[in-house]
Design a protein around this motif. Structure first.
Motif, short mmCIF file in Angstrom:
data_model
loop_
_atom_site.label_atom_id
_atom_site.label_comp_id
_atom_site.label_asym_id
_atom_site.label_seq_id
_atom_site.Cartn_x
_atom_site.Cartn_y
_atom_site.Cartn_z
N HIS A 31 57.93 -50.34 83.73
CA HIS A 31 57.38 -49.05 84.12
C HIS A 31 58.47 -48.02 84.43
CE1 HIS A 31 58.06 -50.93 88.12
NE2 HIS A 31 58.33 -49.69 88.49
N TRP A 32 59.70 -48.48 84.51
CA TRP A 32 60.77 -47.52 84.77
C TRP A 32 60.80 -46.49 83.65
CZ3 TRP A 32 65.88 -49.59 87.24
CH2 TRP A 32 65.56 -50.37 88.35
N VAL A 33 61.29 -45.31 83.97
CA VAL A 33 61.33 -44.23 83.00
C VAL A 33 62.77 -43.88 82.68
CG1 VAL A 33 60.69 -41.84 82.51
CG2 VAL A 33 59.13 -43.32 83.82
N LEU A 34 63.09 -43.92 81.40
CA LEU A 34 64.42 -43.50 80.96
C LEU A 34 64.33 -42.09 80.42
CD1 LEU A 34 67.30 -45.35 79.53
CD2 LEU A 34 66.55 -43.34 78.25
N GLY A 35 65.23 -41.26 80.86
CA GLY A 35 65.29 -39.89 80.39
C GLY A 35 66.61 -39.58 79.72
N TRP A 36 66.53 -38.75 78.71
CA TRP A 36 67.73 -38.15 78.13
C TRP A 36 67.80 -36.71 78.66
CZ3 TRP A 36 71.63 -40.39 75.63
CH2 TRP A 36 71.44 -41.63 75.02
N PHE A 37 68.92 -36.37 79.25
CA PHE A 37 69.16 -35.04 79.79
C PHE A 37 70.36 -34.42 79.08
CE2 PHE A 37 66.54 -35.02 83.68
CZ PHE A 37 66.22 -36.36 83.79
N ARG A 38 70.48 -33.12 79.22
CA ARG A 38 71.68 -32.46 78.72
C ARG A 38 72.06 -31.31 79.66
NH1 ARG A 38 69.61 -29.35 73.20
NH2 ARG A 38 68.62 -27.54 74.23
N GLN A 39 73.36 -31.02 79.65
CA GLN A 39 73.84 -29.91 80.45
C GLN A 39 74.94 -29.19 79.69
OE1 GLN A 39 75.07 -30.79 84.49
NE2 GLN A 39 74.67 -28.67 85.08
N ALA A 40 74.71 -27.93 79.40
CA ALA A 40 75.69 -27.09 78.74
C ALA A 40 76.51 -26.37 79.80
CB ALA A 40 74.99 -26.09 77.82
N PRO A 41 77.72 -25.94 79.47
CA PRO A 41 78.57 -25.25 80.43
C PRO A 41 77.87 -24.03 81.01
CG PRO A 41 79.84 -25.85 78.50
CD PRO A 41 78.41 -26.15 78.18
N GLY A 42 77.87 -23.92 82.32
CA GLY A 42 77.28 -22.77 82.98
C GLY A 42 75.78 -22.76 83.02
N LYS A 43 75.14 -23.83 82.56
CA LYS A 43 73.68 -23.89 82.54
C LYS A 43 73.18 -25.06 83.36
CE LYS A 43 73.02 -21.60 78.10
NZ LYS A 43 72.32 -21.65 76.78
N GLU A 44 71.91 -24.97 83.72
CA GLU A 44 71.31 -26.07 84.48
C GLU A 44 71.02 -27.26 83.56
OE1 GLU A 44 69.02 -23.53 87.98
OE2 GLU A 44 67.88 -24.79 86.60
N ARG A 45 70.96 -28.40 84.18
CA ARG A 45 70.62 -29.61 83.43
C ARG A 45 69.18 -29.55 82.96
NH1 ARG A 45 72.06 -34.22 86.99
NH2 ARG A 45 70.08 -33.70 88.00
N GLN A 46 68.96 -29.97 81.71
CA GLN A 46 67.63 -29.95 81.11
C GLN A 46 67.19 -31.36 80.76
OE1 GLN A 46 68.53 -27.54 77.54
NE2 GLN A 46 66.86 -26.21 78.20
N LEU A 47 65.92 -31.62 80.91
CA LEU A 47 65.34 -32.85 80.41
C LEU A 47 65.05 -32.68 78.92
CD1 LEU A 47 64.10 -35.68 80.82
CD2 LEU A 47 61.95 -34.53 81.42
N VAL A 48 65.55 -33.60 78.12
CA VAL A 48 65.34 -33.56 76.68
C VAL A 48 64.13 -34.40 76.28
CG1 VAL A 48 66.35 -34.14 74.44
CG2 VAL A 48 67.81 -33.23 76.28
N ALA A 49 64.10 -35.62 76.76
CA ALA A 49 63.01 -36.54 76.43
C ALA A 49 62.96 -37.62 77.49
CB ALA A 49 63.21 -37.16 75.05
N ALA A 50 61.80 -38.23 77.63
CA ALA A 50 61.65 -39.32 78.60
C ALA A 50 60.62 -40.30 78.08
CB ALA A 50 61.23 -38.78 79.96
N PHE A 51 60.81 -41.57 78.43
CA PHE A 51 59.83 -42.56 78.00
C PHE A 51 59.92 -43.75 78.93
CE2 PHE A 51 63.02 -45.21 75.77
CZ PHE A 51 64.05 -44.29 75.63
N THR A 52 58.82 -44.45 79.05
CA THR A 52 58.83 -45.66 79.84
C THR A 52 59.70 -46.71 79.16
OG1 THR A 52 56.78 -46.31 78.76
CG2 THR A 52 56.59 -45.26 80.92
N TRP A 53 60.31 -47.53 79.97
CA TRP A 53 61.20 -48.55 79.42
C TRP A 53 60.46 -49.44 78.43
CZ3 TRP A 53 66.22 -48.70 79.29
CH2 TRP A 53 66.86 -49.88 78.92
N SER A 54 59.19 -49.70 78.71
CA SER A 54 58.38 -50.52 77.81
C SER A 54 57.99 -49.79 76.53
CB SER A 54 57.10 -50.97 78.51
OG SER A 54 56.31 -49.83 78.86
#
Length: 124
Positions: A31-54
């Motif tokens: 049930h844990w959730v893995l997320g892919w995030f990104r952060q560009a210089p000078g910008k806030e971190r963004q969530l790209v995608a997320a999915f349950t480990w299963s």
């Protein structure tokens, strides 16, 4: 102890593709959730995608516009982010991260565990 290690970043021209990898180790539950995030210089971190480990539930940010796809290899505890039709605006450090909570809304992910990040640079 949970550890995450990203790889696969690099330099690519606009329109190109990259596949990022996230190698996970330690006790992780379905049930844990893995997320892919990104952060560009000078910008806030963004969530790209997320999915349950299963793999039963997925979420993609609107800006991925069907260009990005997540996948997994359970045998190797690997998770991937396939990125196609890359644009210069996709340039950022990309992170994978794990949230151990049971989330109803994956976009609410707030991870406890983070990888070190991998740089993606897209040139025009």
């Amino acid at each position: 102890q949970v550890q995450l290690v990203e790889s696969g970043g690099g330099w690519v021209q606009a329109g190109g593709s990259l596949r990022l990898s996230c190698a996970a180790s330690g006790p992780i539950f379905g049930h844990w959730v893995l997320g892919w995030f990104r952060q560009a210089p000078g910008k806030e971190r963004q969530l790209v995608a997320a999915f349950t480990w299963s793999g039963t539930t997925e979420y993609y940010a609107d800006f991925t516009k069907g260009r990005f796809t997540i996948s997994r290899d359970n045998a190797e505890n690997m998770r991937y982010l396939q990125m196609n039709s890359l644009e210069p605006e996709d340039t950022a450090v990309y992170y994978c991260a794990l949230d151990p909570r049971r989330l109803v809304r994956l976009a609410a992910i707030s991870p406890d565990y983070w990888g070190q990040g991998t740089q993606v640079t897209v040139s025009a």
